[in-house]
Enzyme design. Structure first.
Site, PDB file in Angstrom:
ATOM      1  N   HIS A 114       1.076  -1.036  -0.013  1.00 25.52           N
ATOM      2  CA  HIS A 114      -0.162  -0.106  -0.209  1.00 25.52           C
ATOM      3  C   HIS A 114       0.941   1.299  -0.154  1.00 25.52           C
ATOM      4  O   HIS A 114       1.799   1.536   0.607  1.00 25.52           O
ATOM      5  CB  HIS A 114      -1.026  -0.016   1.268  1.00 25.52           C
ATOM      6  N   HIS A 151      -9.158   0.721   0.523  1.00 26.31           N
ATOM      7  CA  HIS A 151      -8.809   1.414   1.487  1.00 26.31           C
ATOM      8  C   HIS A 151      -9.761   1.222   2.777  1.00 26.31           C
ATOM      9  O   HIS A 151     -11.136   1.891   2.014  1.00 26.31           O
ATOM     10  CB  HIS A 151      -8.864   3.160   1.948  1.00 26.31           C
ATOM     11  N   HIS A 167      -5.379  -0.928   6.317  1.00 23.85           N
ATOM     12  CA  HIS A 167      -4.916  -0.438   7.596  1.00 23.85           C
ATOM     13  C   HIS A 167      -6.499  -1.337   8.130  1.00 23.85           C
ATOM     14  O   HIS A 167      -5.597  -1.716   8.968  1.00 23.85           O
ATOM     15  CB  HIS A 167      -6.402   1.037   7.304  1.00 23.85           C
ATOM     16  N   ASP A 194       2.450   6.366   2.341  1.00 25.15           N
ATOM     17  CA  ASP A 194       3.550   7.663   1.917  1.00 25.15           C
ATOM     18  C   ASP A 194       4.640   8.130   2.563  1.00 25.15           C
ATOM     19  O   ASP A 194       5.040   9.256   3.889  1.00 25.15           O
ATOM     20  CB  ASP A 194       2.158   8.964   2.448  1.00 25.15           C
TER      21      ASP A 194
END
Lengths: 617, 617
Positions: free
Chosen positions: B174, B443, B465, B521
């Site tokens: 991810h 997500h 998540h 990220d």
């Protein structure tokens, strides 16, 4: 006298004690505290009273760090141990009559007096209450500062051109040379050495010279199959609270033969592999450009020729890098040597540790290797499992080192005192000769009794670990007032003594104690190629540190370190010796002046309170 | 019927629901669960009923991933949207009469029925109690397993030659392409681009073409002075619980111009810089050899030509690497587009997202760029701030997408259903044509209502998540039974929604839910050059993971990922599709068979209990 005055009086005396012992040994005591103390005494502060350790500067462009042309001349003095401390005499006759040269050392009785005073102080009710409340206040004050000024600090940093956390200098202030590579690096090195050197004679096995191939065969191993799992040098859940198991992890594949071959300076190949590994680590640091490390090499005090051998290794393999500053660690393992009858008494161990250094200081040309090596040594560390209780209590009735011939290990404090005392005399002599001096930077407060932290408060320029300051508000407050740098290694603690989330690093940092981040043993604790960055990254993530926090910690690591004055000027700015915001050059450190001002005002406020308390009396 | 039977019946029906929707969409449902379900039904398990997604294999040696020679021929079918789902017709006439080809899709009414059943189930007292107790049991069971077998697992790994955590394959499951570089990388890239391209026209500012120099001047910036602080793309304490602030961090120096220039596929330089940055990241992964990533690129559904432009960018810059598997992310921002009148209704957004893909699937040669690009696209992601409450509840009375013309955003479930429905039809068509299929990997459960996790239970192959599984024992237990992979990003959560120490990763892992580690990220969250290793290292340290744990997580990441069958065979072993220890090749995965056996037996035991419960009835 009310409680407040009593506490202030006690704290003031504690400060004078540390100031005295630091000055004696050419170690650092902060100018701000000294200034307030002079005011309390009604005297004027004399800047010339401030002392600084002396470090060898980097050779000028093209200069050779191993150059032996300019060694100072031999003086012909005699050095001899008496009551555990080495004295320097003009000649043998003076030595026989014990008429030493005037190199003041800590007087034994006074030292014990001072120590006993501090022992009483840290147990004194009113002082405990006072310091506890002050520390709580410091914590809340920082939290308020953060809420009010966080964005302002960030704004300052954003406006600071070309400098950020990545290109701030940071020093790994506590790392052991034997574990300075990470596990993958060691594994690769072993495999590579086998590809090149399989047929080379590298080891003596039961008296017979064997090739590397034969050595691995005797261990039933082929390096090709080796993995980090079978190498088994990484600490894990099994090592928590088990320092013994942790120590065993130094043996790759559990084989002491491989430790000898790869991680020792003294072996059949003269420590060649170990030197190569260290130079590879140094080369990584040089590539990273902004990272430095202070690796520890061992002197055991078991034999008198250890120094010569170590220096020989250092010079032969030219193990030098501008990114490495060397330290000597002395394990507190007299009991092991005594049990095997390697040394007759503790005094002999001290003599083995210090006499060669005195002799090389007096007659540098008589042992050029050692003299060169000592130029690059910046300090002494005292290491071992602090959680082992010795059962001995250092006091006036303790046997002198030469009389300490029992099997039992002396206490931590006993070790610390005698190391400090010898370093003090040594530094005086070296300073006179224009040589570099040594800092005393013991492991302290990782575990065990809080008296360890008390001994270091009296003797150490700075310490490693300091976890147990949690347990004594008085000492914690004193470490704050005197701004004693603490090299903390939360990842190491996490594997050995204290879970990460419980580490007091954040708390100490908030209260204004001076902390730096260090790796301790990348081989055992770290996963990535950049262990120091891993250490910073994890602290930043878990403790949610801001950029300003991280840069402040980096700055502290450079200040704490043994980088030379010239390097510190380069990396921290010209005025780095000044305290408070004027000592900070944000263009080099990326620490906001708002933060510096906060720290300085906070420290002054606390010192001023003590001054008020004394005045009241 | 007693509580136990009631719970088992409900859980069984939940399993059948997921099985049905997975099969329909060529997504995965574990064989073990299917086998038990057939036994419960008194039927025999047919291996041919198991479906698998299809991924494009890597080109053979020397093959060109952009080769357009072998594109399948155009079929001439017509694709048209009706009630938010695209149907495929033989021709326009069939379309007008709505006589679609037989590509079964999830029936709308049945889907809502199934959903309502599940909504009731997760709130049902007895089932909540039952699953809560089973999860508690699973936790304790793993703790016991660990205490008993930890050393045995380690022994197995030590005996496993040449494979350790470092050379196990791991996939960053991810990660967003626009933030796949770390902050320092982006900074360096910006500085470098300025050194080379200062005089190049790179941007259109208020209609005027400007050079990079002029662009930076207009921002009052000089790249030389830029630092990671002024770049300001890193999440910090300010972003916690502030998804809006976090989104703003995508703009370097707060300037959307720089985001356009460096992190967009569509701009004045045709996304050249963005392509270069991604290729640099890919090259780092290739150097690291054992790391892969699945970056997400955005399709917004705002305009019908988005796909063509994105595919054009992909092909023009040849943004291909064997270490990258591509995903398409669709932000749930209909409300923003509607407010600006970019789209008339939600149906148009869905059409913009899916119609071009259907058309390229029907007529590959009519849009070669897109057809090539789709070969390398492996799935769809649905993204945005889940904590925003929509106020809409998906039910039979909800307006159809083409009727959804209000300004309000539809609910998460509504989005999910329509994405799933379209992907299902699409996959059927593509499978028929021998093309690769797409997985749905939204997500889900990062924040917001637990119904999100329910919708994904019905529709998603795997999710990112999953934090909120903490809040529903029934769903958590169902995710366990059906072994739905969850890509977790504790460092991302730590900056946004949940402190590191509170992250349920360890708990899920212990209970036997299938978790992998991912970075989300790197630009915002990570500090080091190897973000995925940083993610693993921190998890290992904070959660004290063993090597076996870490290798199990790595293995799960490969299984969860869109690596092709051939790559999975190579990295996990020939039998990777089998479940339990026989599916594990320790020589490739470094996961102990003891661990695999424990996981398999534990899962079977739980499934068997449900079987017993049904039998009793």
């Amino acid at each position: 006298m009310d409680d407040f005055e009593l506490s202030c009086k006690g704290l003031y005396r504690a400060l004078t004690i540390r100031e005295k012992y630091m000055r004696l040994a050419y170690q650092r005591f902060p100018r701000t505290a000294s200034q307030y103390m002079r005011e309390m005494e009604g005297e004027s502060f004399k800047p010339e009273d401030q002392v600084q350790p002396v470090f060898t500067r980097l050779p000028e462009n093209g200069g050779d760090p191993f150059d032996i042309k300019e060694l100072p001349k031999n003086l012909g003095y005699v050095a001899r141990m008496k009551d555990g401390v080495i004295y320097v005499y003009n000649d043998a006759a003076a030595a026989d009559k014990h008429q030493p040269k005037d190199l003041p050392c800590a007087d034994y009785e006074t030292f014990i007096d001072d120590m006993n005073f501090l022992i009483a102080l840290i147990a004194q009710g009113p002082t405990k209450t006072y310091t506890h409340r002050r520390l709580k206040f410091l914590m809340s004050k920082f939290n308020v500062h953060e809420m009010l000024n966080e964005m302002e600090e960030m704004r300052e940093l954003k406006l600071n051109p070309h400098r950020d956390f990545y290109n701030c200098r940071k020093v790994d202030t506590h790392i052991h040379a034997a574990a300075c590579m990470n596990q993958k690096h060691l594994l690769r090195f072993i495999k590579r050495s086998y590809r090149v050197d399989a047929e080379r004679v590298v080891y003596k096995l039961n008296g017979r010279e064997v090739t590397m191939k034969e050595l691995f065969q005797s261990l039933n191993l082929h390096p090709y199959d080796l993995t980090v799992d079978s190498l088994d040098v990484h600490a894990g859940r099994q090592t928590f609270q088990r320092f013994d198991k942790f120590n065993a992890k130094y043996n790759p594949v559990g084989a002491s033969e491989l430790r000898d071959l790869y991680m020792k300076t003294e072996n059949h190949i003269n420590g060649e592999y170990f030197a190569t590994i260290i130079k590879e680590v140094a080369s990584d640091l040089e590539d990273a450009k902004y990272q430095f490390a202070e690796p520890r090499l061992s002197i055991y005090g078991c034999k008198p020729d250890e120094w010569s051998k170590l220096a020989g290794w250092f010079v032969r393999h030219r193990v030098f890098s501008p990114h490495l500053k060397w330290m000597i660690q002395v394990p507190r393992i007299y009991d092991i040597f005594r049990a095997r009858d390697f040394v007759p008494h503790f005094g002999k161990m001290l003599e083995n540790i210090f006499l060669p250094v005195f002799q090389a200081t007096i007659g540098p040309q008589s042992n050029p290797d050692l003299s060169i090596f000592l130029k690059h040594v910046t300090g002494f560390d005292s290491v071992d499992d602090e959680s082992k209780h010795s059962g001995h209590m250092f006091c006036t009735k303790s046997p002198k080192p030469e009389e300490w011939d029992i099997a039992k290990n002396p206490s931590y404090t006993y070790y610390i005192y005698y190391m400090y005392a010898n370093i003090t005399v040594l530094n005086q002599l070296r300073k006179q000769r224009g040589m570099n001096t040594f800092m005393f930077r013991p492991h302290c407060g990782e575990a065990g009794a809080i008296t360890h932290l008390l001994a270091s408060f009296m003797t150490a320029d700075n310490i490693s670990h300091g976890l147990n300051l949690k347990k004594s508000p008085v000492l914690q407050y004193l470490y704050f007032l005197t701004q004693i740098p603490i090299a903390m290694s939360p990842l190491s603690n996490n594997s050995l003594f204290l879970e990460y989330a419980k580490n007091p690093l954040l708390e100490f940092h908030k209260k204004g104690l001076v902390v730096s981040l260090s790796t301790d043993d990348p081989m055992q604790f770290h996963y990535t190629k950049e262990p120091l960055m891993e250490e910073y990254a994890i602290a930043a993530q878990v403790f949610k540190l801001s950029t300003c926090d991280m840069c402040e910690i980096s700055r502290s690591s450079v200040l704490q370190s043994s980088l030379s004055h010239e390097e510190k000027v380069l990396y921290l700015g010209e005025d780095y010796l000044k305290e408070g915001p004027e000592g900070n050059d944000i263009r080099k450190t990326n620490v906001a002046q708002i933060r510096m001002a906060y720290r300085y005002e906070t420290l002054c406020y606390e010192l001023n309170r003590i001054k008020e308390g004394l005045k009241a009396e």
